[in-house]
Design an enzyme around this catalytic site. Structure first.
Site, mmCIF file in Angstrom:
data_model
loop_
_atom_site.group_PDB
_atom_site.id
_atom_site.type_symbol
_atom_site.label_atom_id
_atom_site.label_comp_id
_atom_site.label_asym_id
_atom_site.label_seq_id
_atom_site.Cartn_x
_atom_site.Cartn_y
_atom_site.Cartn_z
ATOM 1 N N ASP A 116 0.794 -1.230 0.000
ATOM 2 C CA ASP A 116 0.000 0.000 0.000
ATOM 3 C C ASP A 116 0.828 1.283 0.000
ATOM 4 O OD1 ASP A 116 -2.617 -0.985 -0.200
ATOM 5 O OD2 ASP A 116 -2.611 -1.556 1.912
ATOM 6 N N ASP A 181 -7.012 -4.238 -4.687
ATOM 7 C CA ASP A 181 -6.618 -2.933 -4.123
ATOM 8 C C ASP A 181 -5.331 -2.387 -4.751
ATOM 9 O OD1 ASP A 181 -7.768 -4.952 -2.485
ATOM 10 O OD2 ASP A 181 -7.613 -3.695 -0.714
HETATM 11 N N1 GLY Z 1 -6.916 -1.628 1.003
HETATM 12 C C1 GLY Z 1 -7.679 -2.106 2.079
HETATM 13 C C2 GLY Z 1 -9.139 -1.815 1.975
HETATM 14 O O1 GLY Z 1 -9.635 -1.320 1.013
HETATM 15 O O2 GLY Z 1 -9.801 -2.099 2.948
#
Ligand code: GLY
Length: 397
Positions: A116, A181
């Site tokens: 992330d 994601d």
């Molecule tokens: N990237 C984690 C979520 O969207 O919860």
């Protein structure tokens, strides 16, 4: 005589239609302006409440932010909200708040244990580059963002053509997971490729976008949250859900990440395929909204409880997407849906700014684990601020 009457009726009906449209736009402008004013005041107040810029808002509880460290995936969003507050208002108070909650992220730039980095660094340093008027600060931000981008690129699995994810709650032996994601990392890779000329990062982003479309999207347009690739051959071994309801359902925020990521892929490549993918995935999202025009947390779940964050992500993505569409029916269709989603979020059921330190209520982080279900979330607030900023740039001059 009859013909003249028919022609005149048509003229009056058209004028009436245009006047109505003008009224709706004026009403929406007023709502957005009021929401912006309240959001700005809320962000100022919440900064005083949180106070410590090494504490990063995550989820709301009783009107206040629960906070996490910079190591959490949400750590960039609060600084990002402050950057949008600055971009919208031009008030230097938000510039200094944005910088404070940006600098604490820097130490994550070498963190290889997370997928992330895009969220963390584009919301903070990336927005600093876009919005700061201080050349020295902007020059400082560039290399930080680019270092994070290179760190992220180590997750690329050439045999599968995707970046791998950092977790899997139901691991399958011999596989490497990838979650939808990760589409939100395309922007940082494209930006660094542009600014440094590193073609490898551009190619990784393109490969990731193409493989995601091929492997995550079902024939009906819905999406899987996770695909597991054979660690050696890179072949798909398994597909399913983590944060969604069931293996064959579609988790709305995951799907929102796909819509947003495809709009970003089009922004940098101008490859018309990505615009088509963005439209197709937006069509699925729109077709499955709740009656109040907000997404349920999972499109097939029997529990239709909303996830405001998914709607904020897609509303913001659509405001960018319409700027790539020529004037006409299609552009009108998507801009109406962006407006409907944003307007719903500005309504009293969702917008709690002013009364609390958070802006939007009703996000769902991880339904089946019971994490932050039906609570405010900082990621909803970030994409909401971005949607307000984009709306303002389009309609409020
Ligand atoms: N990237 C984690 C979520 O969207 O919860």
């Amino acid at each position: 005589m009859k013909k003249t009457f028919a022609a005149l009726s048509l003229v009056f009906a058209s004028i009436g239609f245009l006047v109505c449209q003008g009224c709706a736009r004026r009403e929406m402008n007023a709502t957005v302006e009021k929401t912006i004013a309240t959001s700005l005041a809320t962000l100022r107040r919440s900064a005083a409440s949180v106070d410590d810029s090494l504490c990063f808002p995550s989820h709301g509880k009783e009107g206040k932010w629960k906070v996490k460290s910079s190591a959490n995936w949400v750590s960039g969003f609060y600084g990002g909200c402050q950057w949008y507050a600055y971009a919208i208002s031009g008030d230097s108070v938000y510039d200094s708040l944005a910088r404070r909650w940006t600098m604490g992220i820097e130490k994550e730039k070498y963190n290889r244990n997370t997928h992330d980095l895009g969220f963390r660094f584009m919301c903070t340093f990336g927005n600093g580059i876009r919005f700061s008027k201080d050349d020295a600060f902007r020059s400082y931000c560039g290399p930080v963002r680019d270092t994070a981008s290179v760190t992220l690129s180590h997750r690329f699995l050439p045999q599968a053509g995707v970046l791998s994810s950092d977790w899997d709650n139901e691991p399958v032996e011999g596989t490497v997971p990838c979650v939808i994601d990760i589409m939100m990392n395309l922007e940082i890779l494209f930006e660094t490729a542009l600014s440094t000329g590193d073609r490898r990062l551009y190619d990784i982003a393109v490969s990731h976008a193409n493989t995601t479309w091929k492997d995550f999207v079902r024939p009906d347009g819905g999406t899987y949250h996770i695909v597991r690739y054979d660690a050696v051959t890179g072949e798909v071994r398994d597909k399913g859900q983590l944060q969604g309801d069931t293996k064959e359902s579609t988790w709305s925020r995951g799907h929102a990440w796909l819509v947003y990521g495809m709009v970003v892929a089009y922004r940098y490549t101008k490859d018309p395929a990505y615009l088509e993918y963005a439209k197709k995935s937006a069509d699925y999202f729109i077709a499955h909204l709740n009656e109040d025009n907000v997404a349920p947390w999972d499109f097939q779940s029997g529990d239709r409880q909303p996830d405001a964050s998914a709607s904020a992500v897609v509303a913001s993505a659509l405001y960018e997407m319409i700027s790539y569409l020529p004037e006409g029916k299609e552009r009108k269709h998507y801009s109406e849906w962006a407006d409907k989603m944003l307007l719903a979020l500005c309504g009293p059921e969702y917008f709690i700014g002013g009364e609390t330190d958070c802006l939007l209520d009703h996000s769902v982080q991880y339904y089946h684990l019971g994490y932050n279900v039906g609570k405010p979330s900082i990621y909803a607030d970030y994409y909401f601020m971005e949607a307000l900023y984009r709306y303002k740039s389009l309609y409020l001059h």
